[in-house]
Every structure is written in C-alpha cells, then in structure tokens.
Design a protein around this motif. Structure first.
Motif, PDB file in Angstrom:
ATOM      1  N   ALA A   1       0.814  -1.221   0.000  1.00  0.00           N
ATOM      2  CA  ALA A   1       0.000   0.000   0.000  1.00  0.00           C
ATOM      3  C   ALA A   1       0.849   1.274   0.000  1.00  0.00           C
ATOM      4  CB  ALA A   1      -0.916   0.013   1.213  1.00  0.00           C
ATOM      5  N   LEU A   2       2.155   1.137   0.247  1.00  0.00           N
ATOM      6  CA  LEU A   2       3.003   2.330   0.305  1.00  0.00           C
ATOM      7  C   LEU A   2       2.939   3.104  -0.998  1.00  0.00           C
ATOM      8  CD1 LEU A   2       6.144   0.957   2.158  1.00  0.00           C
ATOM      9  CD2 LEU A   2       4.332   2.383   3.100  1.00  0.00           C
ATOM     10  N   PRO A   3       2.946   4.405  -0.979  1.00  0.00           N
ATOM     11  CA  PRO A   3       3.269   5.294   0.126  1.00  0.00           C
ATOM     12  C   PRO A   3       2.107   5.557   1.084  1.00  0.00           C
ATOM     13  CG  PRO A   3       2.916   6.612  -1.826  1.00  0.00           C
ATOM     14  CD  PRO A   3       2.776   5.158  -2.234  1.00  0.00           C
ATOM     15  N   GLU A   4       0.929   5.064   0.759  1.00  0.00           N
ATOM     16  CA  GLU A   4      -0.192   5.231   1.682  1.00  0.00           C
ATOM     17  C   GLU A   4       0.067   4.397   2.925  1.00  0.00           C
ATOM     18  OE1 GLU A   4      -4.951   4.181   1.955  1.00  0.00           O
ATOM     19  OE2 GLU A   4      -3.945   4.112   0.032  1.00  0.00           O
TER      20      GLU A   4
ATOM     21  N   LEU B   1       9.173  -2.360   9.347  1.00  0.00           N
ATOM     22  CA  LEU B   1       9.662  -3.365   8.407  1.00  0.00           C
ATOM     23  C   LEU B   1       9.225  -3.064   6.975  1.00  0.00           C
ATOM     24  CD1 LEU B   1       9.202  -6.500  10.663  1.00  0.00           C
ATOM     25  CD2 LEU B   1      11.364  -5.578   9.828  1.00  0.00           C
ATOM     26  N   ALA B   2       8.001  -2.584   6.801  1.00  0.00           N
ATOM     27  CA  ALA B   2       7.529  -2.234   5.447  1.00  0.00           C
ATOM     28  C   ALA B   2       8.348  -1.084   4.878  1.00  0.00           C
ATOM     29  CB  ALA B   2       6.046  -1.869   5.480  1.00  0.00           C
ATOM     30  N   TYR B   3       8.594  -0.050   5.683  1.00  0.00           N
ATOM     31  CA  TYR B   3       9.392   1.087   5.214  1.00  0.00           C
ATOM     32  C   TYR B   3      10.846   0.678   4.981  1.00  0.00           C
ATOM     33  CZ  TYR B   3       5.575   4.346   6.115  1.00  0.00           C
ATOM     34  OH  TYR B   3       4.384   5.003   6.078  1.00  0.00           O
TER      35      TYR B   3
END
Length: 181
Positions: free
Chosen positions: A33-36, A101-103
């Motif tokens: 979903a990044l950057p959201e 972890l996602a970032y």
C-alpha cells in the motif's frame, strides 16, 4: 520465501513460527500500500481475509510476533530497521514493527547485477535482495546481446522495483527464460 519472511528470519534467526507468518503477511500488505499508510485495522482485515484466521487471532499473532522479536531478536538488526538504537523500555507496538519493516523494505531497494556462468558462459541479470543477499529473480540473455551492463546500470540508477523488472522481461524475444528464484 517472501522478502518479509526473509527479513523476519534475519531478525529472529530461529524456526519460523505461525505468528511470524501472520506478521510477514501484514508487512506485505503494508508494503503493497506504500506510500499510503493503511491503518493497522485495515491491515488486520486484509490478513484475516488472506489467511482465514479470525480477526482476534490475527491481532494476537501480531502481538506475539512483536513480543518475540523484541525479546529474542537481534538488537543490532532492529536498530538498523528502526534507524536508532532501541532502549529495552521502548518496546514497539505491533503496528510500529509492521510499518518499520515495510518502510525498511522500501528503503532497501533491490540491487541488480550482471550474472555470468563460469561453466557455459551464459550471462544474465540478477535481482538481489539487499537484506538477505538472495537472488530474487534472474533473466538470462542470449550470448549475442551485449547490452547487459547497460540494463543493469539503468535498473540500479532508476531504482527499478522488482515487479517492474519482471514485467520488463516478461515475453521479451531478446531473453530466454531462466530460473525464477
């Protein structure tokens, strides 16, 4: 094994427990979903749908995984992921761990390099996970294609995501399929 699973194994270094599977799926949802920045509730609902586990089971698994990682994980690796040395009293919440972890996965871009087989002389491009060093994807080139170094330079310069790398070569007549890692 997914990149999220590899990262968890990098931190914890032990057998992969069921709570880590749920955590890796939550990381994959957040990363996708990044950057959201999705709410942890939305992430939990998506993991619930993917796994069929109850919503409370997902929440408990995330809490258990965060506690296990904090108590038994490699503190130097956690400091690298969070960008600072963590004090024992700074135990992150499950959502903080999922997003960190996602970032981290987003910051640690896939690295591309030329691959040459020393036995048969074939060449290709390899997508390497900078966290684990594992080959994520490889594409072999026909020997007459001399642009391999230019492709690698372009992919690294433009920080091409792994998904675009796969799409770029899918069905290309210049390349012959090799082994997908």
């Amino acid at each position: 094994m997914t990149r999220a699973e590899e990262m968890i194994r990098w931190i914890i270094g032990t057998d992969f427990k069921e709570c880590y599977v749920v955590l890796s799926q939550a990381i994959d949802v957040a990363y996708g979903a990044l950057p959201e920045k999705l709410s942890i509730g939305d992430i939990g609902r998506q993991v619930h749908i993917q796994t069929g586990k109850g919503k409370t089971a997902v929440s408990k698994a995330l809490s258990r995984a965060a506690a296990e990682i904090w108590d038994h994980g490699d503190q130097a690796v956690l400091a690298e992921i969070f960008g600072k040395q963590m004090e024992r009293c700074e135990k992150p919440l499950p959502r903080d761990l999922v997003f960190a972890l996602a970032y981290f996965m987003e910051r640690r871009l896939v690295r591309y390099q030329v691959w040459r087989d020393r036995y048969d002389g074939k060449e290709g491009i390899v997508a390497v996970d900078p966290v684990t060093g594992r080959w994520l994807e490889s594409v072999s080139f026909h020997p007459e294609n001399l642009q391999i170094e230019q492709f690698v330079q372009l992919f690294n310069q433009d920080h091409i995501p792994l998904e675009h790398f796969r799409d770029f070569f899918a069905g290309s007549e210049l390349m012959e399929p090799f082994e997908r890692m």
